[in-house]
Design a protein around this motif. Sequence first.
Motif, PDB file in Angstrom:
ATOM      1  N   TYR A 198      35.422  -1.445  54.711  1.00 52.19           N
ATOM      2  CA  TYR A 198      35.697  -2.375  55.804  1.00 52.19           C
ATOM      3  C   TYR A 198      37.200  -2.432  56.064  1.00 52.19           C
ATOM      4  N   VAL A 199      37.602  -2.146  57.296  1.00 50.14           N
ATOM      5  CA  VAL A 199      39.001  -2.213  57.704  1.00 50.14           C
ATOM      6  C   VAL A 199      39.064  -3.100  58.938  1.00 50.14           C
ATOM      7  N   ASP A 200      39.699  -4.262  58.811  1.00 51.75           N
ATOM      8  CA  ASP A 200      39.785  -5.226  59.926  1.00 51.75           C
ATOM      9  C   ASP A 200      38.401  -5.526  60.501  1.00 51.75           C
ATOM     10  N   ASN A 201      37.446  -5.779  59.587  1.00 51.21           N
ATOM     11  CA  ASN A 201      36.063  -6.140  59.947  1.00 51.21           C
ATOM     12  C   ASN A 201      35.289  -5.022  60.649  1.00 51.21           C
ATOM     13  N   GLU A 202      35.824  -3.815  60.617  1.00 58.97           N
ATOM     14  CA  GLU A 202      35.113  -2.661  61.162  1.00 58.97           C
ATOM     15  C   GLU A 202      34.729  -1.727  60.012  1.00 58.97           C
ATOM     16  N   VAL A 203      33.546  -1.107  60.134  1.00 64.07           N
ATOM     17  CA  VAL A 203      33.100  -0.172  59.105  1.00 64.07           C
ATOM     18  C   VAL A 203      33.688   1.214  59.393  1.00 64.07           C
ATOM     19  N   VAL A 204      34.412   1.744  58.419  1.00 63.35           N
ATOM     20  CA  VAL A 204      35.035   3.068  58.548  1.00 63.35           C
ATOM     21  C   VAL A 204      34.418   3.990  57.505  1.00 63.35           C
ATOM     22  N   ASN A 232      32.873  17.925  55.247  1.00 62.27           N
ATOM     23  CA  ASN A 232      34.015  17.669  56.126  1.00 62.27           C
ATOM     24  C   ASN A 232      33.578  16.735  57.248  1.00 62.27           C
ATOM     25  N   LEU A 233      34.258  15.597  57.367  1.00 60.67           N
ATOM     26  CA  LEU A 233      33.848  14.584  58.338  1.00 60.67           C
ATOM     27  C   LEU A 233      33.970  15.065  59.784  1.00 60.67           C
ATOM     28  N   LYS A 234      34.887  15.970  60.035  1.00 62.34           N
ATOM     29  CA  LYS A 234      35.126  16.408  61.417  1.00 62.34           C
ATOM     30  C   LYS A 234      34.018  17.309  61.963  1.00 62.34           C
ATOM     31  N   ASP A 235      33.579  18.267  61.138  1.00 61.67           N
ATOM     32  CA  ASP A 235      32.649  19.258  61.694  1.00 61.67           C
ATOM     33  C   ASP A 235      31.382  19.476  60.878  1.00 61.67           C
ATOM     34  N   GLY A 236      31.200  18.729  59.768  1.00 66.65           N
ATOM     35  CA  GLY A 236      29.980  18.872  58.985  1.00 66.65           C
ATOM     36  C   GLY A 236      29.925  20.107  58.116  1.00 66.65           C
ATOM     37  N   SER A 237      31.075  20.745  57.899  1.00 65.83           N
ATOM     38  CA  SER A 237      31.098  21.933  57.025  1.00 65.83           C
ATOM     39  C   SER A 237      31.152  21.499  55.567  1.00 65.83           C
ATOM     40  N   LEU A 238      30.514  22.292  54.704  1.00 65.58           N
ATOM     41  CA  LEU A 238      30.490  21.986  53.277  1.00 65.58           C
ATOM     42  C   LEU A 238      31.768  22.468  52.603  1.00 65.58           C
ATOM     43  N   SER A 239      32.150  21.762  51.556  1.00 68.87           N
ATOM     44  CA  SER A 239      33.297  22.165  50.748  1.00 68.87           C
ATOM     45  C   SER A 239      32.994  23.498  50.063  1.00 68.87           C
ATOM     46  N   GLU A 240      34.009  24.042  49.418  1.00 68.62           N
ATOM     47  CA  GLU A 240      33.836  25.351  48.775  1.00 68.62           C
ATOM     48  C   GLU A 240      32.932  25.273  47.551  1.00 68.62           C
ATOM     49  N   PHE A 241      32.957  24.134  46.853  1.00 63.92           N
ATOM     50  CA  PHE A 241      32.168  24.037  45.624  1.00 63.92           C
ATOM     51  C   PHE A 241      31.554  22.648  45.457  1.00 63.92           C
ATOM     52  N   ALA A 242      30.457  22.596  44.704  1.00 65.96           N
ATOM     53  CA  ALA A 242      29.800  21.344  44.335  1.00 65.96           C
ATOM     54  C   ALA A 242      30.144  21.013  42.892  1.00 65.96           C
ATOM     55  N   GLY A 243      29.933  19.757  42.520  1.00 64.65           N
ATOM     56  CA  GLY A 243      30.196  19.333  41.149  1.00 64.65           C
ATOM     57  C   GLY A 243      29.060  18.482  40.611  1.00 64.65           C
ATOM     58  N   ARG A 244      29.097  18.254  39.312  1.00 66.06           N
ATOM     59  CA  ARG A 244      28.096  17.403  38.646  1.00 66.06           C
ATOM     60  C   ARG A 244      28.756  16.144  38.143  1.00 66.06           C
ATOM     61  N   GLU A 245      28.166  14.984  38.448  1.00 63.24           N
ATOM     62  CA  GLU A 245      28.691  13.727  37.917  1.00 63.24           C
ATOM     63  C   GLU A 245      28.407  13.617  36.425  1.00 63.24           C
ATOM     64  N   HIS A 246      27.257  14.126  35.997  1.00 61.34           N
ATOM     65  CA  HIS A 246      26.860  14.057  34.589  1.00 61.34           C
ATOM     66  C   HIS A 246      26.949  15.449  33.989  1.00 61.34           C
ATOM     67  N   GLY A 247      27.939  15.667  33.150  1.00 60.69           N
ATOM     68  CA  GLY A 247      28.069  16.958  32.485  1.00 60.69           C
ATOM     69  C   GLY A 247      29.148  17.853  33.044  1.00 60.69           C
ATOM     70  N   GLY A 248      29.724  17.472  34.194  1.00 55.73           N
ATOM     71  CA  GLY A 248      30.821  18.267  34.751  1.00 55.73           C
ATOM     72  C   GLY A 248      30.368  19.605  35.300  1.00 55.73           C
TER      73      GLY A 248
END
Length: 272
Positions: A198-204, A232-248
Amino acid sequence: KTCTLKTREQIKKEMNIYSKYWQCPPDDYIRYGLFNKSLSIDEILDYVPMQYYYCDYQDKMVGDIIKLSDKWEEYKLFKEKGIPQPEVIALVEDGQLFSFSENDDSLRKMNWDNLKDLIKESEKIFIKPVNGNCGTGICVIKKVNGQIYLREKVIQQFSQIPIQSHLKYIIQRGLIQRSDLNSINESSLNTLRTIVKYVDNEVVIIAILLRIGRKGSDVDNSGQGGISIEVNLKDGSLSEFAGREHGGNVFYRHPDTGFIFKGTKLKNWDKV
Protein backbone atom coordinates in the motif's frame (compact mmCIF):
# COMPACT_ATOMS: atom_id res chain seq x y z
CA LYS A 1 29.37 -20.37 -10.15
CA THR A 2 28.71 -18.71 -13.50
CA CYS A 3 28.20 -15.09 -12.42
CA THR A 4 30.33 -12.61 -14.39
CA LEU A 5 28.97 -9.41 -12.83
CA LYS A 6 30.80 -9.81 -9.51
CA THR A 7 33.91 -11.59 -8.32
CA ARG A 8 33.70 -14.54 -5.93
CA GLU A 9 35.29 -12.36 -3.23
CA GLN A 10 32.67 -9.62 -3.67
CA ILE A 11 29.83 -12.16 -3.51
CA LYS A 12 31.26 -13.67 -0.31
CA LYS A 13 31.63 -10.22 1.24
CA GLU A 14 28.05 -9.20 0.35
CA MET A 15 26.64 -12.47 1.69
CA ASN A 16 28.55 -11.93 4.92
CA ILE A 17 27.22 -8.40 5.39
CA TYR A 18 23.68 -9.54 4.52
CA SER A 19 23.83 -12.39 7.04
CA LYS A 20 25.18 -10.21 9.87
CA TYR A 21 22.68 -7.41 9.21
CA TRP A 22 19.60 -9.65 9.30
CA GLN A 23 20.98 -12.13 11.88
CA CYS A 24 20.12 -15.19 9.78
CA PRO A 25 21.74 -17.30 7.02
CA PRO A 26 22.14 -15.50 3.65
CA ASP A 27 19.86 -17.94 1.77
CA ASP A 28 17.79 -15.07 0.37
CA TYR A 29 20.83 -13.39 -1.15
CA ILE A 30 20.92 -16.37 -3.51
CA ARG A 31 17.13 -16.79 -3.72
CA TYR A 32 16.70 -13.22 -4.97
CA GLY A 33 19.68 -13.53 -7.36
CA LEU A 34 21.46 -10.59 -5.70
CA PHE A 35 24.84 -11.95 -6.86
CA ASN A 36 23.76 -11.06 -10.40
CA LYS A 37 22.25 -7.61 -9.81
CA SER A 38 24.01 -4.23 -9.90
CA LEU A 39 22.93 -2.98 -6.48
CA SER A 40 24.61 -1.02 -3.71
CA ILE A 41 25.01 -2.79 -0.36
CA ASP A 42 22.18 -0.61 1.05
CA GLU A 43 19.88 -1.78 -1.76
CA ILE A 44 20.89 -5.39 -1.12
CA LEU A 45 20.01 -5.07 2.57
CA ASP A 46 16.53 -3.88 1.58
CA TYR A 47 15.68 -7.46 0.50
CA VAL A 48 13.98 -8.84 3.64
CA PRO A 49 14.82 -12.51 4.36
CA MET A 50 11.76 -14.76 4.61
CA GLN A 51 13.05 -16.16 7.91
CA TYR A 52 12.92 -12.68 9.44
CA TYR A 53 9.57 -11.84 7.84
CA TYR A 54 7.76 -14.99 8.99
CA CYS A 55 9.44 -15.44 12.39
CA ASP A 56 9.78 -11.84 13.60
CA TYR A 57 7.50 -9.57 11.62
CA GLN A 58 4.33 -11.16 10.28
CA ASP A 59 2.77 -12.44 13.51
CA LYS A 60 3.19 -9.05 15.18
CA MET A 61 1.68 -7.12 12.28
CA VAL A 62 -1.16 -9.29 11.00
CA GLY A 63 -3.12 -9.84 14.22
CA ASP A 64 -5.63 -12.69 14.06
CA ILE A 65 -3.55 -14.87 11.76
CA ILE A 66 -5.52 -18.03 12.63
CA LYS A 67 -8.80 -16.71 11.21
CA LEU A 68 -7.11 -15.23 8.15
CA SER A 69 -5.51 -18.58 7.28
CA ASP A 70 -8.77 -20.58 7.55
CA LYS A 71 -9.62 -21.70 3.98
CA TRP A 72 -13.34 -22.05 4.76
CA GLU A 73 -13.53 -18.53 6.21
CA GLU A 74 -11.58 -17.28 3.20
CA TYR A 75 -13.97 -19.05 0.82
CA LYS A 76 -17.00 -17.38 2.44
CA LEU A 77 -15.30 -13.96 2.44
CA PHE A 78 -14.31 -14.23 -1.24
CA LYS A 79 -17.83 -15.43 -2.11
CA GLU A 80 -19.30 -12.41 -0.37
CA LYS A 81 -16.95 -10.05 -2.26
CA GLY A 82 -17.55 -11.72 -5.64
CA ILE A 83 -13.93 -12.82 -6.03
CA PRO A 84 -13.60 -15.85 -8.38
CA GLN A 85 -12.21 -18.98 -6.73
CA PRO A 86 -12.39 -22.78 -7.08
CA GLU A 87 -15.79 -24.13 -6.02
CA VAL A 88 -16.13 -25.83 -2.64
CA ILE A 89 -18.52 -28.79 -3.05
CA ALA A 90 -18.40 -30.27 0.48
CA LEU A 91 -16.86 -30.03 3.94
CA VAL A 92 -15.41 -32.63 6.29
CA GLU A 93 -15.79 -32.23 10.05
CA ASP A 94 -15.06 -34.90 12.68
CA GLY A 95 -14.45 -37.31 9.82
CA GLN A 96 -18.00 -36.80 8.45
CA LEU A 97 -19.03 -35.46 5.04
CA PHE A 98 -21.29 -32.39 4.86
CA SER A 99 -22.91 -30.39 2.11
CA PHE A 100 -23.83 -26.77 2.76
CA SER A 101 -26.28 -24.13 1.66
CA GLU A 102 -24.87 -21.06 -0.09
CA ASN A 103 -27.65 -18.98 1.45
CA ASP A 104 -27.23 -19.66 5.16
CA ASP A 105 -24.01 -21.76 5.48
CA SER A 106 -26.00 -24.51 7.24
CA LEU A 107 -24.38 -27.96 7.05
CA ARG A 108 -26.22 -31.15 6.12
CA LYS A 109 -24.80 -34.66 6.33
CA MET A 110 -24.07 -36.37 3.04
CA ASN A 111 -22.68 -39.79 2.10
CA TRP A 112 -19.96 -41.08 -0.22
CA ASP A 113 -22.36 -41.68 -3.10
CA ASN A 114 -23.62 -38.09 -2.85
CA LEU A 115 -20.04 -36.85 -3.13
CA LYS A 116 -19.25 -39.16 -6.08
CA ASP A 117 -22.27 -37.78 -7.95
CA LEU A 118 -20.92 -34.24 -7.57
CA ILE A 119 -17.56 -35.14 -9.16
CA LYS A 120 -17.37 -34.85 -12.95
CA GLU A 121 -15.62 -37.41 -15.14
CA SER A 122 -11.81 -36.84 -15.34
CA GLU A 123 -12.07 -34.08 -12.73
CA LYS A 124 -9.48 -33.62 -9.98
CA ILE A 125 -10.88 -32.89 -6.51
CA PHE A 126 -8.70 -31.40 -3.75
CA ILE A 127 -9.38 -32.23 -0.09
CA LYS A 128 -7.56 -29.58 1.99
CA PRO A 129 -7.22 -29.03 5.75
CA VAL A 130 -8.77 -25.60 6.37
CA ASN A 131 -5.79 -24.52 8.48
CA GLY A 132 -3.12 -26.32 6.46
CA ASN A 133 -0.14 -24.63 4.87
CA CYS A 134 2.77 -25.48 2.58
CA GLY A 135 0.55 -28.01 0.78
CA THR A 136 0.69 -30.48 3.68
CA GLY A 137 -2.19 -32.86 4.33
CA ILE A 138 -3.82 -32.34 0.92
CA CYS A 139 -5.42 -35.38 -0.74
CA VAL A 140 -6.27 -35.35 -4.45
CA ILE A 141 -8.86 -37.72 -5.91
CA LYS A 142 -9.98 -38.12 -9.52
CA LYS A 143 -12.94 -39.74 -11.27
CA VAL A 144 -11.98 -42.08 -14.12
CA ASN A 145 -14.68 -44.19 -15.85
CA GLY A 146 -17.00 -43.59 -12.92
CA GLN A 147 -14.45 -44.82 -10.36
CA ILE A 148 -12.75 -42.59 -7.78
CA TYR A 149 -8.96 -42.89 -7.64
CA LEU A 150 -6.45 -41.74 -5.04
CA ARG A 151 -3.16 -41.93 -6.94
CA GLU A 152 -3.40 -45.40 -8.56
CA LYS A 153 -5.80 -46.91 -6.02
CA VAL A 154 -9.58 -47.17 -6.44
CA ILE A 155 -11.46 -45.71 -3.46
CA GLN A 156 -14.71 -47.47 -2.55
CA GLN A 157 -15.64 -45.44 0.52
CA PHE A 158 -14.71 -42.13 2.11
CA SER A 159 -12.98 -43.78 5.10
CA GLN A 160 -10.24 -45.00 2.71
CA ILE A 161 -9.05 -41.42 2.15
CA PRO A 162 -6.18 -40.67 4.60
CA ILE A 163 -7.53 -37.65 6.47
CA GLN A 164 -7.19 -36.86 10.18
CA SER A 165 -10.54 -37.07 11.97
CA HIS A 166 -9.81 -34.13 14.31
CA LEU A 167 -9.20 -31.72 11.42
CA LYS A 168 -11.72 -29.81 9.31
CA TYR A 169 -11.37 -30.01 5.50
CA ILE A 170 -12.81 -28.31 2.45
CA ILE A 171 -13.43 -30.36 -0.71
CA GLN A 172 -12.75 -28.22 -3.75
CA ARG A 173 -12.92 -28.65 -7.51
CA GLY A 174 -9.58 -28.50 -9.33
CA LEU A 175 -8.91 -25.95 -12.05
CA ILE A 176 -7.68 -26.57 -15.61
CA GLN A 177 -4.74 -24.30 -16.42
CA ARG A 178 -3.78 -22.57 -19.65
CA SER A 179 -1.63 -24.33 -22.22
CA ASP A 180 1.44 -22.11 -21.69
CA LEU A 181 1.53 -22.87 -17.96
CA ASN A 182 0.68 -26.52 -18.57
CA SER A 183 3.71 -26.90 -20.85
CA ILE A 184 6.07 -26.01 -17.97
CA ASN A 185 4.73 -28.80 -15.74
CA GLU A 186 1.38 -30.45 -16.37
CA SER A 187 0.89 -32.41 -13.14
CA SER A 188 0.50 -29.30 -10.94
CA LEU A 189 -1.58 -26.15 -11.11
CA ASN A 190 1.18 -23.55 -11.56
CA THR A 191 0.17 -20.24 -10.02
CA LEU A 192 1.15 -16.58 -10.04
CA ARG A 193 1.91 -15.23 -6.57
CA THR A 194 1.53 -11.45 -6.41
CA ILE A 195 3.22 -9.26 -3.78
CA VAL A 196 1.55 -5.90 -3.21
CA LYS A 197 2.23 -2.86 -1.05
CA TYR A 198 0.00 0.00 0.00
CA VAL A 199 1.42 3.37 -1.09
CA ASP A 200 -0.72 6.42 -0.23
CA ASN A 201 -3.78 4.14 0.12
CA GLU A 202 -3.24 2.71 -3.36
CA VAL A 203 -2.31 -0.92 -4.04
CA VAL A 204 0.99 -1.18 -5.93
CA ILE A 205 2.28 -4.47 -7.36
CA ILE A 206 5.86 -4.94 -6.14
CA ALA A 207 6.63 -8.35 -7.65
CA ILE A 208 5.03 -11.38 -9.26
CA LEU A 209 6.41 -14.90 -9.01
CA LEU A 210 5.38 -17.97 -10.93
CA ARG A 211 5.23 -20.98 -8.60
CA ILE A 212 5.74 -24.28 -10.43
CA GLY A 213 5.23 -27.80 -9.12
CA ARG A 214 7.45 -30.81 -9.68
CA LYS A 215 6.61 -33.78 -11.90
CA GLY A 216 4.02 -36.09 -10.32
CA SER A 217 2.96 -33.51 -7.73
CA ASP A 218 -0.57 -32.08 -7.84
CA VAL A 219 0.45 -28.91 -5.97
CA ASP A 220 3.04 -26.17 -6.58
CA ASN A 221 3.72 -25.36 -2.91
CA SER A 222 7.35 -24.75 -2.04
CA GLY A 223 6.96 -27.04 0.98
CA GLN A 224 6.22 -29.87 -1.49
CA GLY A 225 9.28 -29.19 -3.65
CA GLY A 226 7.78 -26.41 -5.79
CA ILE A 227 10.10 -23.86 -7.38
CA SER A 228 9.57 -20.11 -7.92
CA ILE A 229 10.65 -17.81 -10.72
CA GLU A 230 10.39 -14.03 -10.99
CA VAL A 231 8.16 -12.59 -13.71
CA ASN A 232 9.09 -9.29 -15.35
CA LEU A 233 6.27 -6.89 -14.51
CA LYS A 234 6.55 -5.00 -17.80
CA ASP A 235 6.18 -7.79 -20.32
CA GLY A 236 5.49 -11.07 -18.48
CA SER A 237 8.84 -12.63 -19.39
CA LEU A 238 10.33 -15.19 -17.01
CA SER A 239 13.63 -14.68 -15.24
CA GLU A 240 16.65 -16.71 -16.28
CA PHE A 241 16.40 -19.14 -13.37
CA ALA A 242 14.00 -20.45 -10.71
CA GLY A 243 14.83 -21.13 -7.07
CA ARG A 244 13.63 -23.24 -4.16
CA GLU A 245 12.50 -21.71 -0.88
CA HIS A 246 13.07 -25.03 0.91
CA GLY A 247 16.47 -26.54 0.22
CA GLY A 248 17.92 -23.83 -2.01
CA ASN A 249 19.43 -24.44 -5.45
CA VAL A 250 18.80 -22.64 -8.75
CA PHE A 251 17.32 -24.10 -11.94
CA TYR A 252 17.82 -22.69 -15.44
CA ARG A 253 15.32 -25.26 -16.72
CA HIS A 254 12.56 -27.23 -14.99
CA PRO A 255 14.38 -30.12 -13.25
CA ASP A 256 11.83 -32.70 -14.42
CA THR A 257 10.36 -31.51 -17.71
CA GLY A 258 13.45 -29.72 -19.06
CA PHE A 259 11.46 -26.55 -19.86
CA ILE A 260 13.90 -23.63 -20.35
CA PHE A 261 12.75 -20.46 -18.56
CA LYS A 262 14.83 -17.79 -20.29
CA GLY A 263 13.05 -16.22 -23.25
CA THR A 264 9.57 -17.39 -22.23
CA LYS A 265 6.78 -14.81 -22.03
CA LEU A 266 3.43 -15.50 -20.43
CA LYS A 267 0.47 -14.97 -22.74
CA ASN A 268 -1.98 -12.05 -22.37
CA TRP A 269 0.25 -10.33 -19.82
CA ASP A 270 -1.55 -6.98 -19.98
CA LYS A 271 -4.82 -8.72 -19.12
CA VAL A 272 -3.16 -10.62 -16.27
